[in-house]
Each structure stands twice: as C-alpha cells, then as structure tokens.
Design a protein around this motif. Sequence first.
Motif, PDB file in Angstrom:
ATOM      1  N   GLY A 106      42.449  -5.458   4.505  1.00  0.00           N
ATOM      2  CA  GLY A 106      43.420  -4.595   5.345  1.00  0.00           C
ATOM      3  C   GLY A 106      42.895  -3.237   5.817  1.00  0.00           C
ATOM      4  O   GLY A 106      43.096  -2.960   7.048  1.00  0.00           O
ATOM      5  N   LEU A 107      42.610  -2.416   4.874  1.00  0.00           N
ATOM      6  CA  LEU A 107      42.153  -1.111   5.122  1.00  0.00           C
ATOM      7  C   LEU A 107      40.642  -1.265   5.891  1.00  0.00           C
ATOM      8  O   LEU A 107      40.480  -0.361   6.859  1.00  0.00           O
ATOM      9  CB  LEU A 107      41.986  -0.429   3.920  1.00  0.00           C
ATOM     10  N   ALA A 108      40.113  -2.056   5.646  1.00  0.00           N
ATOM     11  CA  ALA A 108      38.630  -2.115   6.624  1.00  0.00           C
ATOM     12  C   ALA A 108      39.044  -2.493   7.827  1.00  0.00           C
ATOM     13  O   ALA A 108      38.339  -1.822   8.756  1.00  0.00           O
ATOM     14  CB  ALA A 108      37.797  -3.307   5.752  1.00  0.00           C
ATOM     15  N   ALA A 109      39.736  -3.488   8.061  1.00  0.00           N
ATOM     16  CA  ALA A 109      40.273  -3.673   9.313  1.00  0.00           C
ATOM     17  C   ALA A 109      40.943  -2.427  10.076  1.00  0.00           C
ATOM     18  O   ALA A 109      40.620  -2.102  11.443  1.00  0.00           O
ATOM     19  CB  ALA A 109      41.324  -4.776   9.742  1.00  0.00           C
ATOM     20  N   ALA A 153      33.910  -0.973   3.526  1.00  0.00           N
ATOM     21  CA  ALA A 153      34.307  -0.566   4.836  1.00  0.00           C
ATOM     22  C   ALA A 153      35.933  -0.177   4.841  1.00  0.00           C
ATOM     23  O   ALA A 153      36.414   0.460   5.601  1.00  0.00           O
ATOM     24  CB  ALA A 153      34.401  -1.821   5.612  1.00  0.00           C
ATOM     25  N   ALA A 154      36.305  -0.305   3.631  1.00  0.00           N
ATOM     26  CA  ALA A 154      37.876   0.268   3.405  1.00  0.00           C
ATOM     27  C   ALA A 154      37.928   1.899   3.330  1.00  0.00           C
ATOM     28  O   ALA A 154      38.836   2.696   3.365  1.00  0.00           O
ATOM     29  CB  ALA A 154      38.302  -0.259   2.146  1.00  0.00           C
ATOM     30  N   HIS A 155      36.651   2.406   2.976  1.00  0.00           N
ATOM     31  CA  HIS A 155      36.462   3.689   2.911  1.00  0.00           C
ATOM     32  C   HIS A 155      37.274   4.407   1.831  1.00  0.00           C
ATOM     33  O   HIS A 155      37.795   5.453   2.250  1.00  0.00           O
ATOM     34  CB  HIS A 155      36.481   4.498   4.454  1.00  0.00           C
ATOM     35  N   ASP A 204      42.553  -6.278  12.848  1.00  0.00           N
ATOM     36  CA  ASP A 204      43.597  -6.855  12.617  1.00  0.00           C
ATOM     37  C   ASP A 204      44.124  -6.810  11.224  1.00  0.00           C
ATOM     38  O   ASP A 204      43.487  -7.786  10.669  1.00  0.00           O
ATOM     39  CB  ASP A 204      43.639  -8.432  13.123  1.00  0.00           C
ATOM     40  N   PRO A 205      44.513  -5.638  10.371  1.00  0.00           N
ATOM     41  CA  PRO A 205      44.782  -5.649   8.976  1.00  0.00           C
ATOM     42  C   PRO A 205      45.600  -6.911   8.439  1.00  0.00           C
ATOM     43  O   PRO A 205      45.106  -7.371   7.321  1.00  0.00           O
ATOM     44  CB  PRO A 205      45.444  -4.295   8.846  1.00  0.00           C
TER      45      PRO A 205
END
Length: 231
Positions: A106-109, A153-155, A204-205
């Motif tokens: 979800g964070l990555a999106a 990708a969520a950083h 789209d998380p």
Amino acid sequence: MAVLRRFSLVEQAADQLAARITAGEWEIGAKLPAESALAGELGVGRSTVREAIKELRGRGLVEARQGSGVFVTALERSEEWDAVLRRADIDDVLEVREAIEVKAAGLAADRRDSRDLDRLKATLKARADAEDGPSDEALVEADLEFHRAVVRAAHNPVLSELFESFAPRIRSAMLDMLQLSPDDRHRHDQDAHSGIMDAIRKRDPERAAGAMLAQLESDRRGNEQAGTAPQ
C-alpha cells in the motif's frame, strides 16, 4: 515425513561468510571486502555474494551504509532470534509476511518512483523466467527479489529491515512449500504478482494491499491443502 532440501548457493555463501565473521577475520566495525573480491574468494558470482550479504543483514551480522560499503555489526547471530525462526512453521511465516508486505504494498503505491518501477518490472520478468524453469531455488530467489522490490518501494527503512531480518526464513519456507505442494500451485501465480505491480504502477494503495494479501492468503490455503493431502 520430514522434507530434506539442498541448501541454496546463496545460503552456502552466507554461511561461509558468517563463519569467517564469527572466527574474527573481520572485527566489529570492519568493512567487508568488495563484492568482486568476495566472489573470487568464494568461487561464486557477484549476484550470489550480493544475496548472501542480504542474508547476513537479516542475521544481524552486517549493515550496509549507503555509499560506504558493508560493515560488521556483530560476531554472532542472536541465538534467541535464531531459535524463534527455527521454530516458526510455514503458517507463522506467512502471517508475518502479511503484516510486513501488505502494508508495504500500500505504501509503495503511494511512494514509488521511476526507479522502483524499473526494479519491479525487472524482478517480475526474472520471476516469470524462473517460473517456467525447473529449479525451485531459482524461482524462490526470483520471487524473493520481487517482494523485496515491493518493500523497498515503500521507502520505509524499518519495514525494509524487518523484511531483511526475516528473509532467510522466508526463503526456506518457500522452498518447503514448493516441495510439499502436490500440484505445483505455488509455481504458477505470476498473474497474482503482475496484479500487485499493476496496482503499484497505477498508484492504487487499496488495490495494491489487497492484491498482496490475496497472493499471500493463496499461499496459505495451498499450504493447508498440501498438509491434508494423502501421502
């Protein structure tokens, strides 16, 4: 009946490096040699060394410092954590993966950048190639790289460290699932992984988190069915 599996080349390389660290070849705070030097010493490729270093990070023996290299942080793995990981069964592993990777997806999106998308695309392609191949170990390594790319990708550095600390047990659990599965279901879920990437790409998380959860829950159901299948 217990399942016997051959250690992967990555695990063997990590074990050799860990033994050298424990023996005191490098003191706490010392910088490890470059990947190319370690690859020559171990007789493996640089990619294998890179994955072995990630496993050592998961064991809490080293840390990577951006732009500086990899440094020794402990001479021995925590026995308490090691014992927890050894006792964890496949369902335990999948539950922890849900806690880390659903949130990360979800964070990555929300946070992914172009480099993250390039990494996801490359790891997804490598996973597709490995899915069609005969090697369980190659598929597991490719699958782990895709999921690692999602977490990166969520950083969020804490999520990344949690994932890395658990990566060795994830790897062994995945190998066990592949060997226990009566119908190779775990080898053929590329579409599910493509759906995760597509949701991240489209920012789209909710769909990304849902797609990750669905993929991991599918693994759980497959594992449960394998456990009740006649031997």
